[in-house]
Design a protein around this motif. Structure first.
Motif, short mmCIF file in Angstrom:
data_model
loop_
_atom_site.label_atom_id
_atom_site.label_comp_id
_atom_site.label_asym_id
_atom_site.label_seq_id
_atom_site.Cartn_x
_atom_site.Cartn_y
_atom_site.Cartn_z
N ILE A 36 0.85 -1.19 0.00
CA ILE A 36 0.00 0.00 0.00
C ILE A 36 0.89 1.24 0.00
O ILE A 36 1.87 1.30 0.74
N ARG B 73 -3.85 5.45 5.03
CA ARG B 73 -2.90 4.34 5.03
C ARG B 73 -3.21 3.35 6.16
O ARG B 73 -3.25 2.14 5.94
N GLU B 74 -3.46 3.87 7.34
CA GLU B 74 -3.76 3.01 8.49
C GLU B 74 -5.08 2.27 8.29
O GLU B 74 -5.19 1.09 8.64
N LYS C 225 -4.42 -0.48 5.76
CA LYS C 225 -3.65 -1.54 6.41
C LYS C 225 -4.58 -2.43 7.24
O LYS C 225 -4.53 -3.65 7.14
N ASN D 85 -5.36 -6.32 6.33
CA ASN D 85 -4.87 -7.28 7.32
C ASN D 85 -5.99 -8.17 7.85
O ASN D 85 -5.73 -9.26 8.36
N LEU E 26 -0.33 -8.37 3.54
CA LEU E 26 0.32 -7.07 3.44
C LEU E 26 1.81 -7.22 3.68
O LEU E 26 2.23 -7.67 4.75
N CYS F 163 4.00 -1.08 3.46
CA CYS F 163 3.12 0.08 3.51
C CYS F 163 4.01 1.32 3.52
O CYS F 163 4.88 1.44 4.38
N ASP G 76 4.55 5.76 2.55
CA ASP G 76 3.88 7.06 2.46
C ASP G 76 4.36 7.88 1.27
O ASP G 76 3.95 9.02 1.10
#
Length: 139
Positions: free
Chosen positions: A11, A19-20, A23, A27, A34, A37, A39
């Motif tokens: 991601i 993003r969180e 995730k 998950n 995953l 991840c 940014d």
């Protein structure tokens, strides 16, 4: 595309909350694993091109500072390190001109970035449907 093995996923989204949430969402879904991840586009390019950590799926935000999702895809294409990696570019704004730049690549899909809980929960299913896989899990 049928497999009992989870699809590996990276991601990339510059927005911490998005993003969180992504995730957490992936998950919770046994169809996905995953493996990264990030940014920024720069960080994911380092991971994929230099470290050769190539996922089955790259879920990529379209509009990020410094390097857009299109920029990332073009650098990935130029590197030829993962020509058949499935890339899903998500954005709240649908820009036909940007999409046209990548029409030549059948492994790229543009999706509207989910903004409601229903849309967020549907995202894994949309990706699986796009890959012609069965989706029987939802959180």
């Amino acid at each position: 595309m049928k497999s009992n093995k989870p699809l590996t996923l990276i991601i990339v989204d510059d927005d911490y909350d998005d993003r969180e949430l992504l995730k957490f969402l992936f998950n919770q879904n046994e169809k996905f694993e995953l493996i990264g991840c990030f940014d920024s586009g720069e960080d994911v390019l380092e991971e994929i091109i230099n470290k050769k950590n190539i996922p089955d799926i790259l879920l990529l935000d379209m509009y990020m500072p410094i390097m857009t999702g299109i920029d990332v895809v073009m650098k990935l294409e130029y590197s030829a390190v993962a020509p058949e990696m499935n890339i899903f570019i998500i954005s709240t704004i649908i820009n036909i001109i940007e999409q046209d730049k990548l029409l030549h690549n059948p492994y790229i899909t543009f999706l509207k970035k989910p903004v409601s809980l229903v849309e967020i929960n549907d995202l894994p299913g949309l990706i699986l449907e796009s890959l012609h896989m069965e989706n029987n899990t939802k959180i």
